[in-house]
Design a protein around this motif. Structure first.
Motif, PDB file in Angstrom:
ATOM      1  N   LEU A 146      -8.016  27.228  29.375  1.00 37.34           N
ATOM      2  CA  LEU A 146      -7.686  27.384  27.955  1.00 37.34           C
ATOM      3  C   LEU A 146      -6.851  26.237  27.395  1.00 37.34           C
ATOM      4  O   LEU A 146      -7.011  25.870  26.222  1.00 37.34           O
ATOM      5  N   PHE A 147      -5.954  25.661  28.193  1.00 41.87           N
ATOM      6  CA  PHE A 147      -4.937  24.773  27.619  1.00 41.87           C
ATOM      7  C   PHE A 147      -4.917  23.364  28.190  1.00 41.87           C
ATOM      8  O   PHE A 147      -4.213  22.515  27.649  1.00 41.87           O
ATOM      9  N   ALA A 148      -5.657  23.086  29.262  1.00 44.19           N
ATOM     10  CA  ALA A 148      -5.559  21.753  29.879  1.00 44.19           C
ATOM     11  C   ALA A 148      -5.907  20.624  28.918  1.00 44.19           C
ATOM     12  O   ALA A 148      -5.180  19.617  28.853  1.00 44.19           O
ATOM     13  N   PRO A 149      -7.009  20.692  28.146  1.00 39.25           N
ATOM     14  CA  PRO A 149      -7.289  19.570  27.230  1.00 39.25           C
ATOM     15  C   PRO A 149      -6.190  19.346  26.196  1.00 39.25           C
ATOM     16  O   PRO A 149      -5.962  18.198  25.781  1.00 39.25           O
ATOM     17  N   ARG A 156       0.465  21.642  12.104  1.00 43.16           N
ATOM     18  CA  ARG A 156       0.217  22.311  10.821  1.00 43.16           C
ATOM     19  C   ARG A 156      -1.124  21.879  10.234  1.00 43.16           C
ATOM     20  O   ARG A 156      -1.863  22.707   9.680  1.00 43.16           O
ATOM     21  N   GLU A 157      -1.446  20.595  10.343  1.00 45.01           N
ATOM     22  CA  GLU A 157      -2.754  20.133   9.879  1.00 45.01           C
ATOM     23  C   GLU A 157      -3.878  20.771  10.686  1.00 45.01           C
ATOM     24  O   GLU A 157      -4.937  21.105  10.135  1.00 45.01           O
ATOM     25  N   ASP A 158      -3.649  20.948  11.976  1.00 41.89           N
ATOM     26  CA  ASP A 158      -4.668  21.594  12.808  1.00 41.89           C
ATOM     27  C   ASP A 158      -4.921  23.024  12.361  1.00 41.89           C
ATOM     28  O   ASP A 158      -6.075  23.478  12.311  1.00 41.89           O
ATOM     29  N   VAL A 159      -3.865  23.747  12.023  1.00 43.01           N
ATOM     30  CA  VAL A 159      -4.023  25.139  11.583  1.00 43.01           C
ATOM     31  C   VAL A 159      -4.767  25.200  10.254  1.00 43.01           C
ATOM     32  O   VAL A 159      -5.653  26.045  10.059  1.00 43.01           O
ATOM     33  N   ARG A 160      -4.450  24.300   9.340  1.00 39.78           N
ATOM     34  CA  ARG A 160      -5.154  24.280   8.052  1.00 39.78           C
ATOM     35  C   ARG A 160      -6.630  23.927   8.242  1.00 39.78           C
ATOM     36  O   ARG A 160      -7.502  24.527   7.604  1.00 39.78           O
ATOM     37  N   CYS A 161      -6.896  22.969   9.096  1.00 40.73           N
ATOM     38  CA  CYS A 161      -8.298  22.628   9.366  1.00 40.73           C
ATOM     39  C   CYS A 161      -9.035  23.774  10.042  1.00 40.73           C
ATOM     40  O   CYS A 161     -10.233  23.981   9.801  1.00 40.73           O
ATOM     41  N   LEU A 162      -8.335  24.518  10.883  1.00 38.91           N
ATOM     42  CA  LEU A 162      -8.961  25.667  11.543  1.00 38.91           C
ATOM     43  C   LEU A 162      -9.384  26.716  10.525  1.00 38.91           C
ATOM     44  O   LEU A 162     -10.489  27.266  10.597  1.00 38.91           O
ATOM     45  N   LEU A 163      -8.528  26.982   9.549  1.00 42.93           N
ATOM     46  CA  LEU A 163      -8.886  27.934   8.494  1.00 42.93           C
ATOM     47  C   LEU A 163     -10.046  27.417   7.658  1.00 42.93           C
ATOM     48  O   LEU A 163     -10.973  28.172   7.329  1.00 42.93           O
ATOM     49  N   ARG A 188     -16.283  35.513  17.955  1.00 42.45           N
ATOM     50  CA  ARG A 188     -15.840  34.982  19.249  1.00 42.45           C
ATOM     51  C   ARG A 188     -15.054  33.695  19.069  1.00 42.45           C
ATOM     52  O   ARG A 188     -13.998  33.497  19.703  1.00 42.45           O
ATOM     53  N   ASP A 189     -15.520  32.807  18.188  1.00 41.68           N
ATOM     54  CA  ASP A 189     -14.805  31.547  17.967  1.00 41.68           C
ATOM     55  C   ASP A 189     -13.484  31.776  17.248  1.00 41.68           C
ATOM     56  O   ASP A 189     -12.491  31.104  17.549  1.00 41.68           O
ATOM     57  N   ILE A 190     -13.458  32.703  16.299  1.00 34.39           N
ATOM     58  CA  ILE A 190     -12.197  32.991  15.608  1.00 34.39           C
ATOM     59  C   ILE A 190     -11.162  33.536  16.595  1.00 34.39           C
ATOM     60  O   ILE A 190      -9.994  33.115  16.603  1.00 34.39           O
ATOM     61  N   GLY A 191     -11.578  34.465  17.437  1.00 27.13           N
ATOM     62  CA  GLY A 191     -10.643  35.041  18.401  1.00 27.13           C
ATOM     63  C   GLY A 191     -10.169  34.033  19.426  1.00 27.13           C
ATOM     64  O   GLY A 191      -8.965  33.956  19.734  1.00 27.13           O
ATOM     65  N   THR A 192     -11.084  33.220  19.956  1.00 19.32           N
ATOM     66  CA  THR A 192     -10.703  32.257  20.987  1.00 19.32           C
ATOM     67  C   THR A 192      -9.800  31.171  20.429  1.00 19.32           C
ATOM     68  O   THR A 192      -8.764  30.829  21.025  1.00 19.32           O
ATOM     69  N   SER A 193     -10.171  30.599  19.283  1.00 22.46           N
ATOM     70  CA  SER A 193      -9.355  29.533  18.693  1.00 22.46           C
ATOM     71  C   SER A 193      -7.996  30.048  18.244  1.00 22.46           C
ATOM     72  O   SER A 193      -6.978  29.362  18.403  1.00 22.46           O
ATOM     73  N   SER A 194      -7.950  31.268  17.704  1.00 19.78           N
ATOM     74  CA  SER A 194      -6.660  31.840  17.300  1.00 19.78           C
ATOM     75  C   SER A 194      -5.770  32.107  18.504  1.00 19.78           C
ATOM     76  O   SER A 194      -4.551  31.900  18.448  1.00 19.78           O
ATOM     77  N   LEU A 195      -6.370  32.559  19.604  1.00 16.62           N
ATOM     78  CA  LEU A 195      -5.606  32.773  20.829  1.00 16.62           C
ATOM     79  C   LEU A 195      -4.993  31.480  21.332  1.00 16.62           C
ATOM     80  O   LEU A 195      -3.804  31.427  21.690  1.00 16.62           O
ATOM     81  N   ILE A 196      -5.776  30.400  21.343  1.00 15.39           N
ATOM     82  CA  ILE A 196      -5.260  29.115  21.822  1.00 15.39           C
ATOM     83  C   ILE A 196      -4.170  28.587  20.893  1.00 15.39           C
ATOM     84  O   ILE A 196      -3.117  28.123  21.352  1.00 15.39           O
ATOM     85  N   ALA A 199      -2.213  30.264  18.867  1.00 16.77           N
ATOM     86  CA  ALA A 199      -1.005  31.081  18.987  1.00 16.77           C
ATOM     87  C   ALA A 199      -0.250  30.780  20.275  1.00 16.77           C
ATOM     88  O   ALA A 199       0.994  30.767  20.293  1.00 16.77           O
ATOM     89  N   ALA A 200      -0.973  30.520  21.359  1.00 20.14           N
ATOM     90  CA  ALA A 200      -0.311  30.221  22.627  1.00 20.14           C
ATOM     91  C   ALA A 200       0.344  28.843  22.609  1.00 20.14           C
ATOM     92  O   ALA A 200       1.339  28.610  23.318  1.00 20.14           O
ATOM     93  N   LEU A 201      -0.200  27.911  21.822  1.00 18.07           N
ATOM     94  CA  LEU A 201       0.379  26.569  21.745  1.00 18.07           C
ATOM     95  C   LEU A 201       1.583  26.491  20.810  1.00 18.07           C
ATOM     96  O   LEU A 201       2.370  25.540  20.907  1.00 18.07           O
ATOM     97  N   SER A 202       1.733  27.446  19.917  1.00 14.75           N
ATOM     98  CA  SER A 202       2.821  27.381  18.930  1.00 14.75           C
ATOM     99  C   SER A 202       4.218  27.367  19.559  1.00 14.75           C
ATOM    100  O   SER A 202       5.087  26.644  19.061  1.00 14.75           O
TER     101      SER A 202
END
Length: 415
Positions: A104-107, A121-128, A350-358, A360-363
């Motif tokens: 999940l987090f190595a890259p 913050r830019e990553d989160v905005r781009c994700l949305l 599936r992509d929303i859940g996986t990307s949100s999980l990653i 949130a874990a990186l925050s």
């Protein structure tokens, strides 16, 4: 690295068609975005591409599934021996934790400047924007090109399909034993509901979500007819005369741009937000599965309840996989519109859940990096990990210092 190599070897054995792809490696001080880059001064995406899209199908999906399975086992008490000092089980949990963290987090851990607060913050905005902008257009384009691949000839019935079918068959046999035991113990309370309850318990949770997708497609078609009439009326009322010159044509183009876009079939349709449909189908699937297995929960059979959830989840994943194959090879776009919406909604969920999980874990690591920069400026623990140098310079900083040094040397040479 082993996961990436294994993924490509398995795909070569299953599908073939391996080709050389240039890596396009940039400088080691370049930061790879999470999912894309935003437009300057805007909210839309300027460029789609990032670490999540690079490794989603390779490692992130499997890592998220392994994490969910491990948490379910922990919740039902399957690792109680670890707390009692069971050494082999403890090492199994440690191995699972390392595997999940790596997948999940190595890259992201080895991405330069990944945990800078402004960039995150830019990553989160781009994700949305990736999931929401233009009804999910960016996600649809990426999914069509990298995963669905219409006309690629990729079959859904392969060795992996048969292995999953065998596993689900064995799981169904176990669930059938539990259903019979429940019916035998509580026969006086169930009576005539035994057969219907058994069928409902073993069925995949797809009825409610398919009904939703059918209603969504029907409502889109019903709303499309007035919009087509409005487009025709707009063309007739704003049709330019020969004496109007180019100004009339500009008015017509402006009027057409104000209406919804035409699709490839020539009809005008209403765009439903795919992100909303993704959340809706997941909620409906979860509610249907929980309702079908509720009698296990109310009698206190928590492990049977979790086993039923996993069984239904496996059946649903297989049906989504078969739905992708049907869409990939079929040319009946209109007839399969509800199925296509159903498949896309589940894949986006599936992509929303996986990307949100990653994300949130990186925050928390972003917060720790912010504290590190405030308390110890010039000493970056993240750079010490990936560069063995706590004062590593970014590309912009390096270019700035190189330019300043060149100007200084040029001035000295002139003197």
């Amino acid at each position: 690295q082993a996961k990436v190599i294994g993924h490509y070897i398995v795909n070569e054995l299953r599908y073939g068609g391996a080709t050389y792809v240039s890596t396009g490696r940039g400088l080691p001080c370049d930061r790879r975005p999470f999912i894309g880059e935003r437009e300057d001064g805007g909210r839309g995406l300027k460029k789609v591409g990032g670490l999540y899209l690079d490794y989603a199908a390779i490692a992130y999906y499997d890592g998220a599934a392994l994490l969910c399975g491990t948490l379910l086992i922990v919740c039902i008490g399957g690792v109680s021996g670890a707390a009692a000092g069971d050494t082999p089980l403890t090492w199994v949990l440690v191995s699972l934790a390392l595997t999940i963290s790596s997948w999940l987090f190595a890259p992201f851990i080895f991405n330069p400047y990944q945990f800078k607060a402004r960039a995150f913050r830019e990553d989160v905005r781009c994700l949305l924007s990736f999931f929401v902008q233009d009804g999910g257009r960016h996600w649809i384009d990426w999914y069509e090109q990298t995963q669905l691949k219409r006309g690629s000839g990729r079959s859904v019935v392969d060795i992996a399909f048969f292995l999953v079918a065998f596993m689900l068959g064995a799981w169904y046999a176990m669930m059938h034993v539990k259903i019979e035991a429940l019916d035998s113990v509580f026969a006086e309370f169930l009576k005539d509901q035994v057969l219907s309850q058994a069928t409902w318990t073993s069925a995949p949770p797809v009825v409610a979500s398919l009904v939703y997708c059918l209603l969504a497609v029907v409502s889109s078609c019903l709303l499309s007819a007035p919009l087509r009439c409005l487009r025709c009326l707009c063309r007739r009322t704003q049709e330019p005369d020969a004496s109007d010159g180019p100004a009339g044509g500009e008015d017509v183009e402006a009027g057409e741009r104000a209406l919804p876009e035409r699709h490839g079939n020539g009809s005008c349709s209403v765009k439903h937000p795919l992100a909303f449909s993704a959340l809706a189908v997941v909620a409906l699937d979860a509610a249907e599965a929980a309702f079908a297995l509720s009698r296990f929960y109310f009698v206190g059979w928590s492990r049977a309840f979790v086993a039923g959830i996993l069984f239904k989840w496996g059946l649903m994943c297989m049906l989504v996989h078969l739905g992708e194959g049907l869409i990939r090879f079929s040319c009946c776009g209109r007839a399969l519109a509800p199925v296509e919406l159903w498949v896309r909604a589940h894949r986006m969920a599936r992509d929303i859940g996986t990307s949100s999980l990653i994300a949130a874990a990186l925050s928390p690591l972003v917060l720790l990096t912010w504290l590190n920069d405030r308390l110890c400026p010039g000493l970056s623990l993240h750079h010490l990990l990936i560069y063995r140098n706590p004062n590593h310079l970014g590309k912009e900083e390096f270019d700035g210092q190189a330019s300043s040094s060149w100007n200084t040397d040029h001035q000295h040479a002139s003197v």
